[in-house]
Write a protein that holds these residues in place. Structure first.
Motif, PDB file in Angstrom:
ATOM      1  N   TYR A  36       0.822  -1.233  -0.044  1.00 13.57           N
ATOM      2  CA  TYR A  36      -0.241  -0.175  -0.225  1.00 13.57           C
ATOM      3  C   TYR A  36       0.848   1.545   0.056  1.00 13.57           C
ATOM      4  O   TYR A  36       1.555   0.985   0.684  1.00 13.57           O
ATOM      5  N   GLY A  43      -5.558   8.083   3.608  1.00 10.76           N
ATOM      6  CA  GLY A  43      -6.053   6.964   3.716  1.00 10.76           C
ATOM      7  C   GLY A  43      -4.366   5.959   2.558  1.00 10.76           C
ATOM      8  O   GLY A  43      -4.154   7.045   2.103  1.00 10.76           O
ATOM      9  N   GLY A 108       3.784  -3.407   8.152  1.00 10.10           N
ATOM     10  CA  GLY A 108       4.899  -3.002   8.303  1.00 10.10           C
ATOM     11  C   GLY A 108       4.792  -1.918   9.371  1.00 10.10           C
ATOM     12  O   GLY A 108       3.432  -1.641   9.060  1.00 10.10           O
ATOM     13  N   ILE A 109       5.365  -1.218   9.720  1.00  9.84           N
ATOM     14  CA  ILE A 109       5.539   0.188  10.082  1.00  9.84           C
ATOM     15  C   ILE A 109       5.520   1.217   9.389  1.00  9.84           C
ATOM     16  O   ILE A 109       5.574   2.209   9.165  1.00  9.84           O
TER      17      ILE A 109
ATOM     18  N   ASP B   1     -11.860   8.022  -2.610  1.00 10.61           N
ATOM     19  CA  ASP B   1     -11.719   6.609  -1.322  1.00 10.61           C
ATOM     20  C   ASP B   1     -12.460   5.393  -1.237  1.00 10.61           C
ATOM     21  O   ASP B   1     -13.062   5.200  -0.314  1.00 10.61           O
ATOM     22  N   TYR B  33     -13.412  -2.215   9.194  1.00  5.55           N
ATOM     23  CA  TYR B  33     -12.076  -2.257  10.381  1.00  5.55           C
ATOM     24  C   TYR B  33     -11.674  -1.071  10.743  1.00  5.55           C
ATOM     25  O   TYR B  33     -11.573   0.197   9.644  1.00  5.55           O
ATOM     26  N   TYR B  35      -8.508   0.866  12.435  1.00  2.89           N
ATOM     27  CA  TYR B  35      -7.106   0.701  12.886  1.00  2.89           C
ATOM     28  C   TYR B  35      -7.024   2.156  13.479  1.00  2.89           C
ATOM     29  O   TYR B  35      -7.210   3.492  12.851  1.00  2.89           O
ATOM     30  N   GLN B  37      -2.976   4.178  12.813  1.00  2.00           N
ATOM     31  CA  GLN B  37      -1.594   4.766  12.930  1.00  2.00           C
ATOM     32  C   GLN B  37      -0.346   5.172  14.078  1.00  2.00           C
ATOM     33  O   GLN B  37      -1.115   7.221  13.684  1.00  2.00           O
ATOM     34  N   HIS B  41       4.944   2.166  14.610  1.00  2.00           N
ATOM     35  CA  HIS B  41       4.179   0.595  14.783  1.00  2.00           C
ATOM     36  C   HIS B  41       3.394   0.569  13.288  1.00  2.00           C
ATOM     37  O   HIS B  41       2.637  -0.403  13.795  1.00  2.00           O
ATOM     38  N   GLY B  42       3.442   1.364  12.135  1.00  2.00           N
ATOM     39  CA  GLY B  42       2.813   0.975  11.486  1.00  2.00           C
ATOM     40  C   GLY B  42       0.878   1.309  11.862  1.00  2.00           C
ATOM     41  O   GLY B  42       0.315   1.697  12.578  1.00  2.00           O
ATOM     42  N   LEU B  43       0.283   0.184  11.133  1.00  2.00           N
ATOM     43  CA  LEU B  43      -1.144   0.525  11.233  1.00  2.00           C
ATOM     44  C   LEU B  43      -1.514  -1.227  12.456  1.00  2.00           C
ATOM     45  O   LEU B  43      -0.883  -2.068  12.029  1.00  2.00           O
ATOM     46  N   LEU B  45      -4.895  -3.216  14.472  1.00  2.00           N
ATOM     47  CA  LEU B  45      -6.543  -2.748  13.869  1.00  2.00           C
ATOM     48  C   LEU B  45      -6.531  -3.400  15.799  1.00  2.00           C
ATOM     49  O   LEU B  45      -6.582  -3.524  16.458  1.00  2.00           O
ATOM     50  N   TYR B  48     -13.204  -4.798  14.262  1.00  2.00           N
ATOM     51  CA  TYR B  48     -13.522  -4.785  13.147  1.00  2.00           C
ATOM     52  C   TYR B  48     -14.803  -5.427  13.279  1.00  2.00           C
ATOM     53  O   TYR B  48     -15.294  -5.734  14.156  1.00  2.00           O
ATOM     54  N   PHE B  90      -8.007   5.277  11.080  1.00  2.00           N
ATOM     55  CA  PHE B  90      -8.538   4.821  10.055  1.00  2.00           C
ATOM     56  C   PHE B  90      -9.566   3.814   9.985  1.00  2.00           C
ATOM     57  O   PHE B  90      -8.913   2.718  10.459  1.00  2.00           O
ATOM     58  N   ARG B  94     -13.941  -4.423   3.276  1.00  2.00           N
ATOM     59  CA  ARG B  94     -12.752  -4.895   2.931  1.00  2.00           C
ATOM     60  C   ARG B  94     -14.452  -6.044   1.530  1.00  2.00           C
ATOM     61  O   ARG B  94     -15.260  -5.899   2.932  1.00  2.00           O
ATOM     62  N   ALA B 102      -7.994  -4.183   1.160  1.00  2.88           N
ATOM     63  CA  ALA B 102      -8.258  -3.316   1.904  1.00  2.88           C
ATOM     64  C   ALA B 102      -8.387  -1.876   1.222  1.00  2.88           C
ATOM     65  O   ALA B 102      -7.501  -1.717   0.604  1.00  2.88           O
ATOM     66  N   PHE B 104      -9.223   2.708   2.498  1.00  2.42           N
ATOM     67  CA  PHE B 104      -9.060   3.062   3.506  1.00  2.42           C
ATOM     68  C   PHE B 104      -9.898   4.174   3.040  1.00  2.42           C
ATOM     69  O   PHE B 104      -9.706   5.026   2.467  1.00  2.42           O
ATOM     70  N   GLY B 105     -10.636   5.196   4.546  1.00  9.56           N
ATOM     71  CA  GLY B 105     -11.172   6.127   4.686  1.00  9.56           C
ATOM     72  C   GLY B 105      -9.710   7.139   4.757  1.00  9.56           C
ATOM     73  O   GLY B 105      -7.865   6.898   4.420  1.00  9.56           O
ATOM     74  N   GLN B 106      -9.491   8.763   4.107  1.00  7.44           N
ATOM     75  CA  GLN B 106      -9.314   9.459   4.863  1.00  7.44           C
ATOM     76  C   GLN B 106      -8.516   9.682   5.920  1.00  7.44           C
ATOM     77  O   GLN B 106      -7.257  10.368   6.080  1.00  7.44           O
TER      78      GLN B 106
END
Lengths: 117, 113
Positions: A36, A43, A108-109, B1, B33, B35, B37, B41-43, B45, B48, B90, B94, B102, B104-106
């Motif tokens: 992504y 997003g 991933g981060i 989006d 879902y 999430y 951010q 740590h990334g995303l 969850l 859901y 976020f 899906r 997936a 994603f929203g903004q």
């Protein structure tokens, strides 16, 4: 437990040069793999995925990724970088071997790609 | 989006207050879902949903609850906001639970002061 590693916080590349953003993964079974991209204040947008079949996957905006099962890697590549490719890139994995219910996706981060004019 | 609208887009709230974030989709997809951010740590969850009134916890669900009374809306509530919940949230959908990506929203940027 499944996991994703993006070993580089940031990748810098000159415009016109090839780029690679690295991703390695760990799952107990066979993986579904995703890339992504996230532009500022937006997003995540889907780029490409590997489900099965050809190890070289082509996606949006000229990106491609190579699945390497022996190295458990799924590196994102592009032959010629554009300044507009500058963004945050996320690799994600899902273990297809876990039956039923929610099939967890691990992200991933992220790796920040900076393309220099 | 992909027909996903998150509201509000930005919010500042005080510690201890409840906060509700809304995710609205126009595509009637079953799976939704939430999430968060965070740098480094990334995303991750939070919760859901796999249908109306069908929800389950993700990996960082403590301090959050969700509700889905209609297919198109998935609400995330911070029951008593804490500074550790300052994040970008976020929503994602899906189309089905198999091998699809997936959308994603903004995002909603939430600051708890």
């Amino acid at each position: 437990a499944q996991s994703v590693a993006q070993p580089e916080d940031q990748v810098n590349v000159a415009e016109g040069n090839p780029l690679t953003v690295k991703c390695t993964y760990s799952v107990s079974g066979n993986p579904y793999l995703f890339w992504y991209v996230q532009y500022p204040n937006r997003g995540l947008q889907f780029l490409l995925k590997y489900i099965t079949g050809d190890n070289l996957v082509k996606g949006s905006y000229g990106f491609e990724a190579e699945f390497n099962k022996s190295q458990t890697s799924f590196h994102l590549k592009k032959p010629s970088a554009l300044v507009s490719d500058s963004a945050l890139y996320f690799c994600a994995v899902r273990d297809i071997g876990i039956p039923g219910g929610y099939q967890k996706v691990t992200f991933g981060i992220g790796t920040k790609l900076q393309v220099i004019p | 989006d992909a027909g996903i609208t998150q509201s509000p887009r930005h919010k500042v709230t005080e510690t201890g207050t409840p906060v509700t974030l809304r995710c609205h989709q126009t595509e009637n997809h079953r799976y939704m879902y939430w999430y968060r951010q965070d740098p480094g740590h990334g995303l991750r969850l939070i919760h859901y949903s796999y249908g109306v009134k069908d929800t389950d916890k993700g990996e960082v669900s403590d301090g959050y609850s969700v509700s889905r009374s209609k297919t198109e809306d998935f609400l995330l509530t911070l029951e008593s906001a804490t500074s550790s919940q300052t994040s970008v949230y976020f929503c994602a959908i899906r189309p089905d639970r198999r091998n699809t990506e997936a959308f994603f929203g903004q995002g909603t940027r939430l600051t708890v002061v």
